[in-house]
Design a protein around this motif. Structure first.
Motif, PDB file in Angstrom:
ATOM      1  N   ALA A   1     -20.018 -38.204   3.253  1.00  0.00           N
ATOM      2  CA  ALA A   1     -20.112 -37.103   2.182  1.00  0.00           C
ATOM      3  C   ALA A   1     -20.583 -37.788   0.796  1.00  0.00           C
ATOM      4  O   ALA A   1     -21.569 -37.388   0.133  1.00  0.00           O
ATOM      5  CB  ALA A   1     -19.086 -36.286   2.059  1.00  0.00           C
ATOM      6  N   VAL A   2     -20.126 -38.852   0.649  1.00  0.00           N
ATOM      7  CA  VAL A   2     -20.206 -39.680  -0.595  1.00  0.00           C
ATOM      8  C   VAL A   2     -21.600 -40.352  -0.512  1.00  0.00           C
ATOM      9  O   VAL A   2     -22.467 -40.302  -1.428  1.00  0.00           O
ATOM     10  CB  VAL A   2     -19.264 -40.885  -0.934  1.00  0.00           C
ATOM     11  N   MET A   3     -22.220 -40.670   0.596  1.00  0.00           N
ATOM     12  CA  MET A   3     -23.431 -41.271   0.811  1.00  0.00           C
ATOM     13  C   MET A   3     -24.534 -40.346   0.613  1.00  0.00           C
ATOM     14  O   MET A   3     -25.227 -40.424  -0.033  1.00  0.00           O
ATOM     15  CB  MET A   3     -23.523 -41.805   2.297  1.00  0.00           C
ATOM     16  N   ALA A   4     -24.297 -39.137   1.383  1.00  0.00           N
ATOM     17  CA  ALA A   4     -25.009 -38.068   1.141  1.00  0.00           C
ATOM     18  C   ALA A   4     -25.453 -37.625  -0.245  1.00  0.00           C
ATOM     19  O   ALA A   4     -26.518 -37.401  -0.443  1.00  0.00           O
ATOM     20  CB  ALA A   4     -24.898 -36.941   2.114  1.00  0.00           C
ATOM     21  N   SER A   5     -24.299 -37.473  -1.017  1.00  0.00           N
ATOM     22  CA  SER A   5     -24.383 -37.021  -2.327  1.00  0.00           C
ATOM     23  C   SER A   5     -25.263 -37.905  -3.097  1.00  0.00           C
ATOM     24  O   SER A   5     -26.057 -37.472  -3.867  1.00  0.00           O
ATOM     25  CB  SER A   5     -23.031 -36.592  -2.758  1.00  0.00           C
ATOM     26  N   LYS A   6     -24.946 -39.061  -2.975  1.00  0.00           N
ATOM     27  CA  LYS A   6     -25.601 -40.063  -3.900  1.00  0.00           C
ATOM     28  C   LYS A   6     -27.017 -40.042  -3.402  1.00  0.00           C
ATOM     29  O   LYS A   6     -28.068 -40.158  -4.383  1.00  0.00           O
ATOM     30  CB  LYS A   6     -25.033 -41.699  -3.560  1.00  0.00           C
ATOM     31  N   VAL A   7     -27.345 -40.145  -2.222  1.00  0.00           N
ATOM     32  CA  VAL A   7     -28.804 -40.176  -1.803  1.00  0.00           C
ATOM     33  C   VAL A   7     -29.394 -38.866  -2.214  1.00  0.00           C
ATOM     34  O   VAL A   7     -30.462 -38.960  -2.708  1.00  0.00           O
ATOM     35  CB  VAL A   7     -28.997 -40.193  -0.108  1.00  0.00           C
ATOM     36  N   ASP A   8     -28.773 -37.735  -1.961  1.00  0.00           N
ATOM     37  CA  ASP A   8     -29.478 -36.495  -2.397  1.00  0.00           C
ATOM     38  C   ASP A   8     -29.903 -36.613  -4.202  1.00  0.00           C
ATOM     39  O   ASP A   8     -30.854 -36.015  -4.476  1.00  0.00           O
ATOM     40  CB  ASP A   8     -28.715 -35.230  -2.280  1.00  0.00           C
ATOM     41  N   SER A   9     -28.985 -37.186  -4.655  1.00  0.00           N
ATOM     42  CA  SER A   9     -29.099 -37.048  -6.421  1.00  0.00           C
ATOM     43  C   SER A   9     -30.117 -38.118  -6.722  1.00  0.00           C
ATOM     44  O   SER A   9     -30.672 -37.800  -7.834  1.00  0.00           O
ATOM     45  CB  SER A   9     -27.749 -37.527  -7.102  1.00  0.00           C
ATOM     46  N   ASP A  10     -30.077 -39.522  -6.076  1.00  0.00           N
ATOM     47  CA  ASP A  10     -31.069 -40.408  -6.607  1.00  0.00           C
ATOM     48  C   ASP A  10     -32.454 -40.276  -5.913  1.00  0.00           C
ATOM     49  O   ASP A  10     -33.485 -40.834  -6.474  1.00  0.00           O
ATOM     50  CB  ASP A  10     -30.619 -41.711  -6.139  1.00  0.00           C
ATOM     51  N   LEU A  11     -32.775 -39.582  -4.772  1.00  0.00           N
ATOM     52  CA  LEU A  11     -33.812 -39.688  -4.089  1.00  0.00           C
ATOM     53  C   LEU A  11     -35.100 -39.423  -4.870  1.00  0.00           C
ATOM     54  O   LEU A  11     -36.292 -39.716  -5.044  1.00  0.00           O
ATOM     55  CB  LEU A  11     -34.112 -39.209  -2.672  1.00  0.00           C
ATOM     56  N   ALA A  12     -35.003 -37.974  -5.386  1.00  0.00           N
ATOM     57  CA  ALA A  12     -36.175 -37.177  -6.026  1.00  0.00           C
ATOM     58  C   ALA A  12     -36.627 -38.230  -7.169  1.00  0.00           C
ATOM     59  O   ALA A  12     -37.739 -38.171  -7.532  1.00  0.00           O
ATOM     60  CB  ALA A  12     -35.423 -35.971  -6.468  1.00  0.00           C
ATOM     61  N   GLY A  13     -35.480 -38.576  -8.201  1.00  0.00           N
ATOM     62  CA  GLY A  13     -35.774 -39.358  -9.191  1.00  0.00           C
ATOM     63  C   GLY A  13     -36.713 -40.865  -8.842  1.00  0.00           C
ATOM     64  O   GLY A  13     -37.585 -41.180  -9.361  1.00  0.00           O
TER      65      GLY A  13
END
Length: 536
Positions: free
Chosen positions: A435-447
């Motif tokens: 869940a930590v990984m998914a949250s970080k990827v989701d927050s960084d990928l678009a930028g």
């Protein structure tokens, strides 16, 4: 309430009953007993990781969906985790030799049945049976070691036992890759059949049935139902949380149900004459600390290692076999350090080795958090070796603390607790760090995607891209120009690395907490009750 009045010190029933004869020759010999149980335990530990390599071939051959393939793993771990403590109680009641032999034989037969299966449904059903039989033999193996070895040699025996588990777990992907590549996916399961036959033959010839005089005589049926339902709800929630989401009502419905179930179970255990788990066991601070330590160790190790395999294969482009070979420093260090840790714990007690092990684990996970897309094999090997060095004393010491601080007549339950703690910790680590990984990827990928000058994604495309990047796979569509594909790959790998780094830092933090828990442990008060227990 016999089981609740003998929890602190070994009682008269812990010695050999009148008329019992000493073991003769190889039969009942401690070290030969260790070899025998190690062969059986090796099958269960190996199966925890070897099957992952075979999953793509199974999916292709049996025309299975991704969800079906996930259940090949989930069904096994779910059955194993739910049944471990009850299976340990069966060993305490009927004898660990019998439950070990039944577990080994059933595991081998279930493995052969999977290899002969022609449908994904049959594979999943027999994986459940594998988990149930594996649950029978794992606590029984610890119960046999506890009853066979004198206190001054028990830690060394558990060290070798832990070495076998560590080597088998880490060696699974290597062996699985060789078998799938050069034979077929069925061979991954068929290999358990001859190993099981050897273990059964050795068990019949070597093992003695040690039983404490005041072993349980009845079954806490309602306790078994409540505990099994609670464990199922908890592990099910952890398995499904990545799919449902941590904010989902379904996830929290099962977590809440497990909490209610554990409360009802705890209440019932205070009322029944012979409880499944006498709660007075947990009056022992060292035993409770050992259980917590095993959970924390598994969170840091299993959760952290989960991402390392994706890093090696999807970022560095290694084959499963090459990825397994790159983890050999971890495996090798566990093989070397486990027996040494057992000797050290015998000499100085568990506190310092356990705390030192978790310090090494924390440093190793911090080191893994610094890995980059172009990190060389040499630096990776240092962190992997340090992780193995840290895990070895914890695997050995926490096991001895749990089993050694339990009375002899509850050694099976204690072994089940140890294994259940490791399974729940592994599931919790994979789920939470995932869940930590998914949250970080989701927050960084678009930028990161925008900064690379790539075309804007639709919401559906963004979701698909994020799902791929969470495991380090670049979401490159067929026909994408090479220049654009290169940019997408760079963004995917950089974003994955940022997520893995954060997850590894969380794992390091968990390991730091475990350092303090380690100082609450001490040498097993009841360890001397073993090796003198009469055999039948």
């Amino acid at each position: 309430m016999t089981s609740q009045t003998t929890l602190d010190k070994p009682g008269p029933g812990d010695g050999p009953p009148a008329g019992s004869a000493p073991a003769k020759g190889w039969r009942g010999h401690p070290w030969v007993t260790l070899v025998t149980v190690a062969v059986g335990v090796m099958m269960v530990a190996l199966d925890g990781t070897i099957v992952a390599i075979a999953n793509p071939a199974i999916q292709d051959d049996l025309d299975a969906s991704l969800a079906d393939v996930q259940w090949i793993t989930n069904a096994y771990f779910l059955a194993l985790a739910v049944a471990l403590i009850t299976a340990g109680k069966l060993g305490d009641r009927f004898g660990h030799r019998q439950t070990f032999l039944i577990g080994v034989a059933g595991f081998a037969v279930s493995s052969g049945a999977i290899g002969l299966s022609g449908s994904i449904a049959a594979v999943i059903v027999f994986r459940v049976f594998q988990g149930l039989f594996g649950a029978l033999l794992m606590p029984a193996a610890l119960g046999l070691l506890r009853a066979t070895f004198p206190a001054e040699k028990l830690n060394m025996a558990i060290g070798i036992w832990g070495m076998v588990i560590g080597a088998s777990t880490a060696g699974g992907p290597i062996l699985g890759g060789v078998l799938v590549e050069h034979v077929n996916w069925q061979s991954v399961f068929f290999i358990n059949v001859p190993v099981g036959v050897v273990a059964v033959v050795l068990g019949v010839m070597i093992l003695l049935d040690h039983r404490a005089e005041n072993a349980p005589r009845s079954f806490d049926v309602l306790g078994i139902v409540l505990l099994s339902a609670s464990m199922f709800a908890l592990v099910w929630a952890l398995i499904k949380a990545p799919e449902w989401g941590w904010g989902s009502g379904q996830t929290w419905l099962f977590i809440g149900g497990s909490v209610v179930g554990f409360v009802l179970f705890s209440f019932w255990e205070t009322k029944v004459r012979e409880p499944l788990i006498p709660l007075a066991m947990f009056r022992s601070v060292p035993l409770s600390a050992g259980v917590v330590l095993m959970v924390l160790m598994a969170i840091a190790f299993m959760g952290g290692l989960f991402f390392v395999t994706f890093y090696l294969q999807n970022v560095h482009g290694m084959s499963p076999v090459d990825a397994g070979l790159h983890l050999l420093p971890l495996t090798g260090m566990m093989i070397v350090a486990s027996p040494l840790a057992g000797a050290m714990i015998t000499k100085v007690g568990p506190r310092i080795p356990l705390a030192g092990g978790m310090v090494c684990t924390a440093v190793a996970m911090f080191g893994i958090s610094t890995l980059e897309t172009d990190t060389g094999s040499g630096l990776m090997s240092i962190w992997f070796a340090l992780l193995g060095l840290g895990l070895a004393p914890v695997m050995v010491g926490a096991t001895e603390v749990i089993v050694g601080n339990a009375p002899m007549e509850l050694s099976g339950v204690a072994g089940g607790l140890q294994q259940a703690a490791m399974q729940i910790g592994g599931s919790l680590g994979t789920a939470v760090l995932g869940a930590v990984m998914a949250s970080k990827v989701d927050s960084d990928l678009a930028g990161n995607w925008k900064d690379a000058g790539l075309p804007e994604l639709t919401p559906e495309q963004a979701d698909q891209a994020s799902e791929a990047v969470r495991v380090g796979v670049p979401p490159v569509a067929p026909g994408t120009p090479a220049e654009v594909a290169g940019k997408i790959t760079d963004v995917a790998h950089d974003t994955f690395i940022s997520g893995m780094s954060l997850a590894s830092l969380v794992a390091a933090g968990v390991a730091v907490v475990a350092v303090f828990v380690a100082f609450l442990t001490k040498r097993g008060e009841n360890a001397e009750a073993g090796a003198g227990v009469g055999h039948v």
